[in-house]
Write an enzyme that holds these catalytic residues in place. Structure first.
Site, PDB file in Angstrom:
ATOM      1  N   GLY A 185      16.586 101.816  44.432  1.00 28.76           N
ATOM      2  CA  GLY A 185      16.174 100.553  43.831  1.00 28.76           C
ATOM      3  C   GLY A 185      16.953  99.329  44.249  1.00 28.76           C
ATOM      4  O   GLY A 185      18.164  99.338  44.238  1.00 28.76           O
ATOM      5  N   SER A 186      16.266  98.264  44.607  1.00 29.35           N
ATOM      6  CA  SER A 186      16.928  97.026  44.991  1.00 29.35           C
ATOM      7  C   SER A 186      15.897  95.968  45.329  1.00 29.35           C
ATOM      8  O   SER A 186      14.780  96.008  44.813  1.00 29.35           O
ATOM      9  CB  SER A 186      17.855  97.264  46.181  1.00 29.35           C
ATOM     10  OG  SER A 186      18.656  96.128  46.382  1.00 29.35           O
ATOM     11  N   ARG A 187      16.272  95.046  46.239  1.00 31.34           N
ATOM     12  CA  ARG A 187      15.321  94.014  46.643  1.00 31.34           C
ATOM     13  C   ARG A 187      15.609  93.583  48.073  1.00 31.34           C
ATOM     14  O   ARG A 187      16.702  93.797  48.604  1.00 31.34           O
ATOM     15  CB  ARG A 187      15.349  92.840  45.678  1.00 31.34           C
ATOM     16  CG  ARG A 187      16.144  91.646  46.104  1.00 31.34           C
ATOM     17  CD  ARG A 187      16.115  90.578  45.039  1.00 31.34           C
ATOM     18  NE  ARG A 187      16.402  89.267  45.603  1.00 31.34           N
ATOM     19  CZ  ARG A 187      16.799  88.237  44.886  1.00 31.34           C
ATOM     20  NH1 ARG A 187      16.975  88.354  43.582  1.00 31.34           N
ATOM     21  NH2 ARG A 187      17.029  87.072  45.455  1.00 31.34           N
TER      22      ARG A 187
END
Length: 227
Positions: A185-187
């Site tokens: 999970g991240s961006r």
């Protein structure tokens, strides 16, 4: 297909799951406890497998479009001052990835890698305003024929503790090919020229190598349209 970054953890999880299922079968007497252990182990294996999935996608390669580098949801579209590489104003499009998204990072455009740098940092939640500057991240710039230099930045989030970046300065890269991976999970931020046309909206779901984020605007055509 599964991403190469997950091969080790998938193998370990597979063996742990197999051992847990067998031990529960032979050494646990209570049927509901046995079933709970077996189901929990299998669910964990399925979650790991889906996280490291790497669907093969054929990008419609074109110099006139910037494609989404990752799967996820568009959470930011704004004009910002980019301070690391350009040191001027750019259009920023940020895509947030939840743990259930495909986490492969792909090149948004074809060209030559001009800049690739890793920055250690914090693990603020990915939507925090300062995560682009303070979190662990990698910055990659690809020189393209029409858009000029295009920057994309992998940013670790509260769960992500491992960013993988394959980009090496000087290499020629193709739109849609794997450029890295972010675990759990991240961006990803895209920093684009001010004169390009953004084709996505806030909260829109996008797919890496398939969704067009921006299109090239010919300055000559733009001038003619003003007359």
């Amino acid at each position: 297909m599964f991403h190469r970054e997950g091969q080790k953890i998938i193998l370990i999880t597979f063996f742990v799951t197999a051992i847990a299922v067998l031990l529960a079968h032979f050494y646990v007497d209570l049927a509901w406890v046995k079933l709970a252990i077996q189901i929990s182990s299998l669910v964990l294996l399925v979650l790991i497998l889906q996280f490291f999935r790497n669907p093969k996608r054929r990008a419609n390669k074109t110099f006139d479009e910037i494609l989404a580098p990752v799967d996820g949801k568009v959470v930011v579209i704004e004009e910002v001052e980019e301070t690391e590489y350009f040191k001027d104003k750019r259009k920023q499009v940020s895509i947030f990835m939840s743990p259930i998204n495909v986490h492969v990072t792909r090149y948004p455009a074809s060209g030559r890698v001009k800049y690739s740098k890793y920055h250690p940092g914090k693990y603020l939640v990915a939507w925090h305003p300062k995560s682009s500057e303070e979190n662990e991240r990698t910055t990659v710039v690809v020189g393209t024929p029409k858009f000029g230099d295009v920057l994309f930045r992998q940013i670790a989030g509260a769960m992500a503790r491992r960013i993988v970046n394959y980009a090496e300065v000087g290499e020629s890269v193709q739109q849609g090919d794997d450029s890295g991976f972010i675990k759990f999970g991240s961006r990803v931020d895209l920093l684009l020229p001010l004169d390009c046309q953004i084709n996505v909206t806030l909260n829109q779901k996008v797919k890496g190598a398939l969704t067009c984020i921006a299109t090239y605007v010919d300055p000559n055509e733009q001038e003619e349209s003003t007359y």
